[in-house]
Design a protein around this motif. Structure first.
Motif, PDB file in Angstrom:
ATOM      1  N   LEU A  53      22.567  73.415  19.504  1.00  0.00           N
ATOM      2  CA  LEU A  53      23.384  73.516  18.295  1.00  0.00           C
ATOM      3  C   LEU A  53      23.303  72.211  17.522  1.00  0.00           C
ATOM      4  CD1 LEU A  53      26.592  75.322  19.640  1.00  0.00           C
ATOM      5  CD2 LEU A  53      24.487  76.316  18.736  1.00  0.00           C
ATOM      6  N   LEU A  54      23.174  72.298  16.205  1.00  0.00           N
ATOM      7  CA  LEU A  54      23.147  71.101  15.375  1.00  0.00           C
ATOM      8  C   LEU A  54      24.547  70.775  14.883  1.00  0.00           C
ATOM      9  CD1 LEU A  54      20.095  71.940  15.449  1.00  0.00           C
ATOM     10  CD2 LEU A  54      19.888  70.775  13.246  1.00  0.00           C
ATOM     11  N   GLY A  55      24.745  69.521  14.566  1.00  0.00           N
ATOM     12  CA  GLY A  55      26.080  69.056  14.213  1.00  0.00           C
ATOM     13  C   GLY A  55      26.600  69.566  12.895  1.00  0.00           C
ATOM     14  N   TYR A  56      25.755  70.201  12.085  1.00  0.00           N
ATOM     15  CA  TYR A  56      26.248  70.762  10.818  1.00  0.00           C
ATOM     16  C   TYR A  56      26.526  72.256  10.948  1.00  0.00           C
ATOM     17  CZ  TYR A  56      21.598  72.739   9.773  1.00  0.00           C
ATOM     18  OH  TYR A  56      20.426  73.457   9.804  1.00  0.00           O
ATOM     19  N   PHE A 112      20.712  58.571  17.509  1.00  0.00           N
ATOM     20  CA  PHE A 112      21.465  58.600  16.260  1.00  0.00           C
ATOM     21  C   PHE A 112      22.907  58.155  16.517  1.00  0.00           C
ATOM     22  CE2 PHE A 112      17.888  60.846  14.768  1.00  0.00           C
ATOM     23  CZ  PHE A 112      17.958  60.945  13.392  1.00  0.00           C
ATOM     24  N   SER A 113      23.452  57.483  15.528  1.00  0.00           N
ATOM     25  CA  SER A 113      24.853  57.095  15.633  1.00  0.00           C
ATOM     26  C   SER A 113      25.723  58.347  15.619  1.00  0.00           C
ATOM     27  CB  SER A 113      25.243  56.182  14.477  1.00  0.00           C
ATOM     28  OG  SER A 113      25.053  56.845  13.239  1.00  0.00           O
ATOM     29  N   THR A 114      26.856  58.275  16.253  1.00  0.00           N
ATOM     30  CA  THR A 114      27.810  59.380  16.259  1.00  0.00           C
ATOM     31  C   THR A 114      28.960  59.058  15.308  1.00  0.00           C
ATOM     32  OG1 THR A 114      28.960  58.428  18.162  1.00  0.00           O
ATOM     33  CG2 THR A 114      27.210  60.021  18.619  1.00  0.00           C
ATOM     34  N   ASN A 115      29.810  60.040  15.058  1.00  0.00           N
ATOM     35  CA  ASN A 115      30.996  59.798  14.249  1.00  0.00           C
ATOM     36  C   ASN A 115      32.173  60.535  14.868  1.00  0.00           C
ATOM     37  OD1 ASN A 115      31.020  62.577  13.142  1.00  0.00           O
ATOM     38  ND2 ASN A 115      29.230  61.919  11.941  1.00  0.00           N
ATOM     39  N   ASP A 116      33.351  60.324  14.318  1.00  0.00           N
ATOM     40  CA  ASP A 116      34.559  60.889  14.921  1.00  0.00           C
ATOM     41  C   ASP A 116      34.932  62.247  14.332  1.00  0.00           C
ATOM     42  OD1 ASP A 116      35.356  60.093  12.429  1.00  0.00           O
ATOM     43  OD2 ASP A 116      36.947  58.742  13.105  1.00  0.00           O
ATOM     44  N   ARG A 317      21.128  68.272   5.545  1.00  0.00           N
ATOM     45  CA  ARG A 317      22.210  68.650   6.462  1.00  0.00           C
ATOM     46  C   ARG A 317      22.047  67.974   7.813  1.00  0.00           C
ATOM     47  NH1 ARG A 317      25.875  72.160   5.038  1.00  0.00           N
ATOM     48  NH2 ARG A 317      25.590  73.556   3.258  1.00  0.00           N
ATOM     49  N   MET A 318      20.826  67.952   8.320  1.00  0.00           N
ATOM     50  CA  MET A 318      20.619  67.391   9.650  1.00  0.00           C
ATOM     51  C   MET A 318      20.904  65.893   9.683  1.00  0.00           C
ATOM     52  SD  MET A 318      17.415  68.049  12.222  1.00  0.00           S
ATOM     53  CE  MET A 318      16.165  67.293  11.193  1.00  0.00           C
ATOM     54  N   LEU A 319      20.476  65.169   8.644  1.00  0.00           N
ATOM     55  CA  LEU A 319      20.620  63.720   8.635  1.00  0.00           C
ATOM     56  C   LEU A 319      21.976  63.249   8.113  1.00  0.00           C
ATOM     57  CD1 LEU A 319      17.098  62.660   7.306  1.00  0.00           C
ATOM     58  CD2 LEU A 319      17.951  62.421   9.641  1.00  0.00           C
ATOM     59  N   PHE A 320      22.545  63.986   7.138  1.00  0.00           N
ATOM     60  CA  PHE A 320      23.704  63.465   6.426  1.00  0.00           C
ATOM     61  C   PHE A 320      24.982  64.273   6.625  1.00  0.00           C
ATOM     62  CE2 PHE A 320      20.115  62.514   3.286  1.00  0.00           C
ATOM     63  CZ  PHE A 320      19.818  61.299   3.884  1.00  0.00           C
ATOM     64  N   LYS A 323      28.445  66.499  12.261  1.00  0.00           N
ATOM     65  CA  LYS A 323      29.778  66.092  12.712  1.00  0.00           C
ATOM     66  C   LYS A 323      29.719  65.774  14.196  1.00  0.00           C
ATOM     67  CE  LYS A 323      30.766  68.520   8.833  1.00  0.00           C
ATOM     68  NZ  LYS A 323      29.795  69.338   8.083  1.00  0.00           N
ATOM     69  N   GLY A 324      30.198  64.614  14.529  1.00  0.00           N
ATOM     70  CA  GLY A 324      30.211  64.189  15.926  1.00  0.00           C
ATOM     71  C   GLY A 324      28.875  63.671  16.371  1.00  0.00           C
ATOM     72  N   SER A 325      27.865  64.537  16.403  1.00  0.00           N
ATOM     73  CA  SER A 325      26.536  64.167  16.877  1.00  0.00           C
ATOM     74  C   SER A 325      25.505  65.016  16.154  1.00  0.00           C
ATOM     75  CB  SER A 325      26.435  64.393  18.391  1.00  0.00           C
ATOM     76  OG  SER A 325      25.123  64.137  18.865  1.00  0.00           O
ATOM     77  N   ILE A 326      24.288  64.523  16.050  1.00  0.00           N
ATOM     78  CA  ILE A 326      23.241  65.283  15.374  1.00  0.00           C
ATOM     79  C   ILE A 326      22.937  66.561  16.135  1.00  0.00           C
ATOM     80  CG2 ILE A 326      21.375  63.999  16.509  1.00  0.00           C
ATOM     81  CD1 ILE A 326      19.797  64.333  13.847  1.00  0.00           C
ATOM     82  N   PHE A 327      22.954  66.526  17.483  1.00  0.00           N
ATOM     83  CA  PHE A 327      22.783  67.699  18.329  1.00  0.00           C
ATOM     84  C   PHE A 327      23.992  67.844  19.242  1.00  0.00           C
ATOM     85  CE2 PHE A 327      17.847  67.283  18.422  1.00  0.00           C
ATOM     86  CZ  PHE A 327      17.751  67.949  17.212  1.00  0.00           C
ATOM     87  N   TRP A 328      24.261  69.098  19.630  1.00  0.00           N
ATOM     88  CA  TRP A 328      25.231  69.400  20.682  1.00  0.00           C
ATOM     89  C   TRP A 328      24.525  70.312  21.678  1.00  0.00           C
ATOM     90  CZ3 TRP A 328      30.673  68.180  20.696  1.00  0.00           C
ATOM     91  CH2 TRP A 328      31.101  67.440  19.583  1.00  0.00           C
TER      92      TRP A 328
END
Length: 684
Positions: A53-56, A112-116, A317-320, A323-328
């Motif tokens: 699953l992708l983060g978007y 890749f950096s993650t976010n909250d 969408r993939m790069l920008f 949410k949380g991580s690029i992949f789940w």
């Protein structure tokens, strides 16, 4: 997935106030379509391919988060090892690409950096990522790239990403050039961020952006060629600049068609048109995007084909937009983390499931205006004393799909292959569902490959359907899974763990480390794996035709492709997985291979693993070739009064072959059914 989501949306709330019943008809014994998985020998997870699953994927996560909340396993099933959506899906930020250098392949990994942020928050799926958003966020990324080129003394360039920065080469004047470029870009970004004049600021950027990149190219080209990491950074800068330049030059910022305006072009063709370097077009960054979308006509790696509009949208969408991580990554099989929870909740809500029902034909009425009947073959009959078929089994407390039907619940022996379009064996009964008696509205949630097989009357009666079948392409895919007696480190892998890597050598260009799944399986202590690997790619159909006689040939071709790949190319990923003399793969590494087949060099040992040729019409991957988007049919716009369509092949706003598109299509299909019910257009 699209059919399950349609049922999910329709059955929410007080659905019986609107509908008498909701029934899903399913070929064989398990749900999920291309996303189905089951448990085989030693309860090993066996997938149709690689699923990440992708983060978007906001629509997908919104549904799954609500599903797990409603399932409430912490209260109702406390012994289940996966109780919440956070148990089911874990961030995976390591992304790998493979780069050819002479006669070898080098793999490199970016974490890749993650976010909250969390995917699936309310309303997130409805927020469009416009070309303007892509341009603005691309500008910020360019600023970050240029800022990472730090000048520490006169003319010496350093890469700040290095653990120990070192001078690469001196170029007089580069310091001031990079500083000026960075300052200029950051100033433009600040202007773009202002509420007024944003579009004008981006449009005004075209000329100075060309000046900056042209000057940097001339000064840094020799430098970056000599340094692999710097070279890859430069290619990424060149890719981002080409995207921004194209967005500006092609008027995508304000045009009503937006991404659709460049749908007729291939993504690489569009990038080249806007100045992307040949090295960028052939870089692992771009090839990786094509690999992940199986974007090769007829599976031929020499014929890449990917819509430019979709390429721009997905790259953004993939790069920008993650949410949380690029992949789940799923923490068990897709069948257990996605499909089984949806099935359990839907059944609890009162949705009916008719397993072992194969759709054979949709029939139109005399006026060709609506579907008059649906013909099905009942493949098996549930024993009277059983009542309703219970499809799931428990493995380690987790509800799972078995690899074969549970025959102790059936009244008689069943055919050998219930999931194949070309399966053998006689049906126990023929069934016809009549419009106005057995159904009021039908949702066609089969895959696109099945349309000409079961809906030929609709195709013959509608020029739009004929054009869709002709122009929206599908491709066969191939995959195999390995369970290995050595860890990735012992195999010689030197990159980050839990990686998903693409852009690799054909015939298997994508590899995912799935070692985290070992704890979900039930291997004996004497032969427990220390690592798990999944490989997949498009299947070259010149050598593996997708028809009944070719199905076995395709499976044999995948087996030979995998054996050849392991013998010749696995060494680039795992240098210690080959014999000391470099002669070939060490077959004794494979778990489950015993006896004579376990010897070194015994290719028959591969038969102890799992592989698939996805050539069945239901299993073929839906592509997004240039110019095909306009031929897709929206869920509510089929041209037939009582028919709605759902699937990643429909026009759903994200016209890509992925679970997010299937989910979005299911949401639109449910809205179409609700509209149908409110209009009450069917009078029997």
């Amino acid at each position: 997935m699209a059919g399950l989501v349609t049922a999910w949306e329709l059955s929410s709330g007080s659905w019986r106030d609107r509908y008498e019943s909701i029934t899903l008809y399913q070929r064989g014994w398990r749900l999920g379509g291309k996303g189905a998985s089951s448990r085989g020998t030693h309860a090993r997870i066996e997938e149709h391919g690689l699923h990440v699953l992708l983060g978007y994927y906001d629509a997908t996560f919104r549904v799954l988060r609500a599903c797990y909340e409603e399932l409430d396993r912490g209260r109702t099933d406390p012994d289940c090892p996966i109780r919440s959506w956070r148990d089911a899906f874990a961030p995976a930020s390591a992304v790998g690409l493979a780069e050819r250098r002479g006669d070898r392949w080098d793999a490199f990994v970016t974490r890749f950096s993650t976010n909250d942020q969390l995917p699936g928050e309310p309303g997130a799926e409805d927020r469009e990522l416009t070309p303007t958003d892509v341009a603005v966020r691309g500008l910020r990324l360019l600023g970050d790239f240029l800022a990472s080129l730090e000048q520490t003394d006169a003319g010496a360039i350093y890469l700040s990403a290095r653990p120990e920065p070192r001078p690469v080469r001196r170029y007089p004047g580069v310091r001031s050039l990079v500083a000026a470029a960075t300052a200029g870009l950051l100033e433009i970004v600040a202007r773009v961020d202002e509420a007024s004049g944003a579009l004008a600021a981006i449009t005004d950027l075209a000329a100075p952006l060309d000046d900056v990149v042209g000057a940097l190219r001339g000064r840094l080209e020799e430098l970056v060629q000599a340094d692999g990491a710097a070279h890859r950074t430069w290619l990424l800068i060149d890719l981002v600049v080409a995207n921004i330049r194209g967005v500006i030059a092609d008027g995508l910022l304000e045009g009503p068609e937006r991404y659709g305006a460049i749908d007729d072009l291939d993504y690489r063709e569009w990038l080249a048109k806007h100045g992307a370097d040949d090295q960028t077009l052939d870089s692992p960054i771009v090839r990786g995007m094509y690999d992940l979308a199986f974007a090769y006509e007829d599976g031929d790696p020499s014929r890449p084909a990917f819509s430019a509009g979709l390429g721009l949208q997905l790259a953004g969408r993939m790069l920008f937009d993650f949410k949380g991580s690029i992949f789940w990554k799923m923490q068990a099989g897709m069948g257990e983390t996605v499909v089984a929870p949806l099935y359990q909740v839907l059944r609890h809500r009162g949705v009916r499931f008719e397993f072992f029902h194969r759709v054979d034909r949709l029939r139109l009425d005399a006026g060709l205006g609506h579907v008059a009947a649906i013909e099905l073959g009942r493949q098996a009959t549930v024993a009277i004393e059983v009542g309703e078929y219970e499809p799931l089994v428990r493995i380690g407390g987790l509800p799972c799909w078995p690899a074969a039907p549970l025959v102790d619940q059936l009244a008689a022996p069943v055919a050998s292959d219930l999931e194949s379009h070309w399966g053998e064996g006689a049906d126990v009964e023929r069934i016809t569902l009549a419009a106005g008696e057995d159904f009021d509205v039908a949702v066609f949630a089969l895959s696109l490959g099945m349309v000409p097989e079961v809906a030929s009357e609709l195709v013959d009666a509608s020029p739009r359907w004929r054009a869709m079948v002709r122009e929206v392409r599908t491709v066969a895919t191939q995959s195999f899974q390995l369970w290995l007696r050595a860890s990735e480190e012992e195999l010689g892998w030197r990159g980050a763990g839990d990686v998903t890597l693409s852009g690799f050598v054909e015939p298997f260009d994508t590899w995912a480390s799935m070692t985290h799944l070992i704890g979900q399986e039930r291997w004996p202590d004497s032969d427990a794996p220390r690592s798990i690997a999944y490989f997949c790619s498009a299947l070259d159909e010149r050598r593996a035709p997708s028809d009944p006689p070719g199905a076995k040939a395709a499976a044999d071709a995948v087996r030979q492709n995998a054996i050849s790949f392991l013998e010749n190319d696995a060494r680039f990923l795992w240098p210690d997985a080959v014999d000391r003399d470099g002669a070939g793969f060490r077959w004794s590494l494979l778990c489950g291979n015993t006896g004579d087949s376990g010897g070194t060099g015994a290719a028959d040992a591969f038969d102890s693993q799992y592989w698939r040729a996805n050539v069945d019409p239901s299993d073929r991957y839906v592509q997004s070739v240039p110019g095909s988007g306009r031929y897709r049919i929206a869920p509510a716009d089929t041209g037939y009064a009582n028919l709605v369509v759902a699937g990643d092949w429909t026009d759903c706003g994200l016209n890509a072959g992925c679970v997010e598109a299937a989910t979005r299509s299911g949401v639109l299909a449910a809205r179409a059914v609700d509209d149908f019910a409110r209009r009450d257009v069917w009078d029997g």
